[in-house]
Design a protein around this motif. Structure first.
Motif, PDB file in Angstrom:
ATOM      1  N   VAL A  43      38.240  37.294  28.712  1.00 42.66           N
ATOM      2  CA  VAL A  43      38.838  37.625  29.979  1.00 42.66           C
ATOM      3  C   VAL A  43      39.399  39.075  29.875  1.00 42.66           C
ATOM      4  CG1 VAL A  43      41.270  37.079  30.956  1.00 42.66           C
ATOM      5  CG2 VAL A  43      39.799  35.141  29.926  1.00 42.66           C
ATOM      6  N   PHE A  44      39.627  39.575  28.644  1.00 43.62           N
ATOM      7  CA  PHE A  44      40.122  40.933  28.492  1.00 43.62           C
ATOM      8  C   PHE A  44      39.289  42.028  28.995  1.00 43.62           C
ATOM      9  CE2 PHE A  44      40.097  44.595  25.125  1.00 43.62           C
ATOM     10  CZ  PHE A  44      40.859  45.388  25.916  1.00 43.62           C
ATOM     11  N   ARG A 190      29.172  37.104  31.513  1.00 50.16           N
ATOM     12  CA  ARG A 190      30.287  37.285  30.388  1.00 50.16           C
ATOM     13  C   ARG A 190      29.793  38.019  29.445  1.00 50.16           C
ATOM     14  NH1 ARG A 190      31.355  35.063  25.574  1.00 50.16           N
ATOM     15  NH2 ARG A 190      29.370  33.814  25.692  1.00 50.16           N
ATOM     16  N   ARG A 191      28.581  37.842  29.073  1.00 50.68           N
ATOM     17  CA  ARG A 191      27.858  38.503  27.575  1.00 50.68           C
ATOM     18  C   ARG A 191      27.807  39.887  27.919  1.00 50.68           C
ATOM     19  NH1 ARG A 191      24.727  33.836  26.948  1.00 50.68           N
ATOM     20  NH2 ARG A 191      22.929  34.545  28.322  1.00 50.68           N
ATOM     21  N   VAL A 196      29.287  45.589  27.234  1.00 53.34           N
ATOM     22  CA  VAL A 196      28.757  46.635  27.705  1.00 53.34           C
ATOM     23  C   VAL A 196      29.789  47.485  28.660  1.00 53.34           C
ATOM     24  CG1 VAL A 196      26.915  47.820  29.229  1.00 53.34           C
ATOM     25  CG2 VAL A 196      26.439  45.620  27.453  1.00 53.34           C
ATOM     26  N   THR A 197      29.930  47.096  29.711  1.00 55.54           N
ATOM     27  CA  THR A 197      31.039  47.783  30.880  1.00 55.54           C
ATOM     28  C   THR A 197      32.185  48.026  30.527  1.00 55.54           C
ATOM     29  OG1 THR A 197      31.698  45.341  31.698  1.00 55.54           O
ATOM     30  CG2 THR A 197      29.520  46.358  32.802  1.00 55.54           C
ATOM     31  N   VAL A 336      32.167  41.958  38.785  1.00 53.27           N
ATOM     32  CA  VAL A 336      33.644  41.309  38.696  1.00 53.27           C
ATOM     33  C   VAL A 336      34.118  40.987  40.179  1.00 53.27           C
ATOM     34  CG1 VAL A 336      35.849  41.125  37.922  1.00 53.27           C
ATOM     35  CG2 VAL A 336      34.046  41.880  36.457  1.00 53.27           C
ATOM     36  N   ALA A 337      34.269  42.163  40.963  1.00 50.71           N
ATOM     37  CA  ALA A 337      35.086  42.077  42.064  1.00 50.71           C
ATOM     38  C   ALA A 337      34.348  41.690  43.345  1.00 50.71           C
ATOM     39  CB  ALA A 337      35.631  43.311  42.234  1.00 50.71           C
ATOM     40  N   ASN A 338      33.037  41.994  43.531  1.00 44.95           N
ATOM     41  CA  ASN A 338      32.179  42.263  44.596  1.00 44.95           C
ATOM     42  C   ASN A 338      31.126  41.146  44.729  1.00 44.95           C
ATOM     43  OD1 ASN A 338      34.248  43.915  45.762  1.00 44.95           O
ATOM     44  ND2 ASN A 338      32.799  45.460  44.676  1.00 44.95           N
TER      45      ASN A 338
END
Length: 509
Positions: A43-44, A190-191, A196-197, A336-338
């Motif tokens: 989640v972090f 998730r991985r 990475v990002t 995540v957002a789009n």
């Protein structure tokens, strides 16, 4: 002699078969999650991937340029992200307990068919921004390519539907790269975001800040902004920063159930939210302001674009690493957002034919069809179309949260979320809850007018507050209450018709 028939009251009634799950409402991706693999760090990392975006950097840097001191920027963004943190925890509770994605959770308040209204609003916003963010990442890739192979500059001089040959190649490369990742499912997402990002962008940002601080001989002002402001102007810009921070995250508050459904405990998403939002977001904002202030001391001018700062460092390796990092950061926020939300949202429209993967492919294709570089270049489209839709999100958030926490007190009938028969708890009137529409439509109208009409520009950053309060109040007053009592704490077991019980999920703690 035949035995007498037993009294009628003694004859056991025939068992009533459980209503079947409708294929019009269900598929494997829309039923409650059975694998809960997202812990605190996941989640972090989700929030690192979302907040480590160039847009968030420039937002914080822009506040410094407007005249707010570093500590004022930090305080304003901390207040705003703390409000966001509260909203994420409230929506996260619903997602974790039910295990269902956002469009299915919306069936509780909007009805089994009415849920397509909030789902499609969210999907439209996400698809448009998915295309825009993919294009922005491709622009950085074009710059990097020309720097590494100068001969490719010849392919930037033509125009085909608004992009050059190299521009199209970079855009389609970024588009395909993301699609490969996204169609591998939530576990692959998730991985990638875990390792990475988020962490990579942090490393480069800390390097930039450290390099500028050393070059400035550690003489960077933190108590004054780039311009002088009166006390009143400082308050106005600070409060606007709070409002805009919340408005920016309303999209993810709305569909946060898409992620919290995979968490292994209430503690995981709450700790992850705390570390990723108030802690990480404000720390990233502070580093952004330090870096921006450092450009004044080192270069004699304010630079709010991190890509340009990297280009000023006369080192080809730094240029390459920096450009790649900012491409990665854009991919992170895009995922995540789009992407996740429209993949579920479109699957919810026709579950019999569309699953998460197919919904995601359709979203990606539509993101190309809208020619996002034209959207981004047109202020009217950005302000009135995307901005107007964003103003509608606060009423939707209010309805879902008020319904779950105050009206139903967390009591959800999971089986009825997948029933089309009129006897289902969430069938309402022809599958649509009229109370939700009565709350949403006037609130969205008020919020949209305040956000878009120029005469209300002073309150535009807070248009979401009016929409949130109005929609929540109307929905609460017009909805029948569930029986009083504390909110149930343990995860809701999955009925047999939906595939059996969930794995053991620790109770809330």
């Amino acid at each position: 002699m035949a035995a007498p028939d037993p009294p009628r009251s003694a004859v056991p009634p025939l068992p009533t078969p459980a209503p079947e799950v409708s294929p019009r409402l269900s598929n494997e991706d829309l039923t409650p999650a059975r694998e809960r693999t997202w812990g605190t760090y996941s989640v972090f990392a989700l929030w690192m991937a979302d907040t480590h975006a160039i847009s968030n950097y420039t937002f914080a840097a822009g506040l410094f340029v407007l005249g707010l001191a570093a500590w004022q920027v930090f305080l304003a963004l901390l207040v705003g992200i703390t409000i966001v943190h509260l909203g994420m925890n409230l929506m996260g509770h619903a997602g974790h307990r039910t295990g269902v994605p956002f469009p299915v959770l919306a069936r509780v308040s909007f009805g089994v068919y009415g849920a397509n209204i909030p789902a499609l609003i969210r999907a439209i916003i996400a698809i448009a921004w998915y295309g825009i963010q993919t294009w922005l990442a491709s622009v950085a890739l074009v710059v990097l390519t020309v720097q590494l192979v100068p001969a490719t500059a010849a392919y930037t001089e033509n125009d085909l539907l608004g992009l050059s040959t190299l521009g199209w190649a970079a855009f389609l490369f970024m588009w395909a790269l993301q699609l490969v990742l996204l169609t591998r499912g939530m576990e692959a997402i998730r991985r990638v975001q875990d390792w990475v990002t988020g962490p990579v962008v942090w490393a480069v940002m800390l390097f930039l800040a450290g390099w500028l601080i050393v070059r400035a001989d550690f003489d960077i002002p933190l108590t004054s902004g780039a311009t002088d402001l009166t006390i009143g102007e400082q308050w106005r810009h600070g409060l606007a920063a709070v409002g805009l921070t919340v408005a920016t995250f309303l999209t993810l508050i709305l569909n946060y159930a898409d992620f919290s459904r995979f968490t292994d405990s209430h503690r995981s998403y709450r700790r992850g939210n705390l570390l990723g939002l108030p802690v990480n977001f404000t720390a990233f904002a502070l580093v952004s302001v330090l870096t921006t202030a450092g450009t004044v001391a080192v270069f004699g001018e304010t630079i709010t674009e991190p890509v340009e700062i990297v280009a000023r460092i006369d080192n080809p390796w730094v240029t390459v690493v920096g450009a790649v990092t900012f491409v990665v950061s854009t991919v992170g926020i895009n995922v995540v957002a789009n992407f996740v939300s429209p993949a579920y949202d479109l699957a919810n429209v026709a579950p019999r034919y569309l699953n998460f993967r197919r919904g995601g492919v359709i979203s990606a294709v539509l993101a190309v069809v809208v020619l996002p570089w034209h959207l981004y270049a047109n202020p009217a489209v950005i302000n009135y179309f995307l901005g107007g839709l964003a103003a509608f999100l606060a009423p939707l958030v209010a309805i879902l949260l008020v319904d779950y926490h105050l009206v139903r007190r967390g009591r959800i009938d999971l089986a009825s979320l997948y029933r089309t028969d009129p006897g289902g708890a969430y069938h309402y009137r022809h599958g649509v809850n009229p109370v939700a529409l009565q709350a949403f439509l006037p609130a969205a109208l008020v919020s949209g007018v305040l956000a878009l009409v120029p005469m209300f520009a002073a309150v535009a950053p807070f248009s979401w507050v009016f929409g949130l309060v109005l929609a929540g109040t109307v929905y609460y007053l017009r909805s029948p209450r569930e029986a009083a009592g504390p909110l149930p704490r343990a995860a809701i077991p999955v009925p047999p018709e939906l595939g059996g019980a969930q794995p053991d999920v620790p109770p809330e703690r």
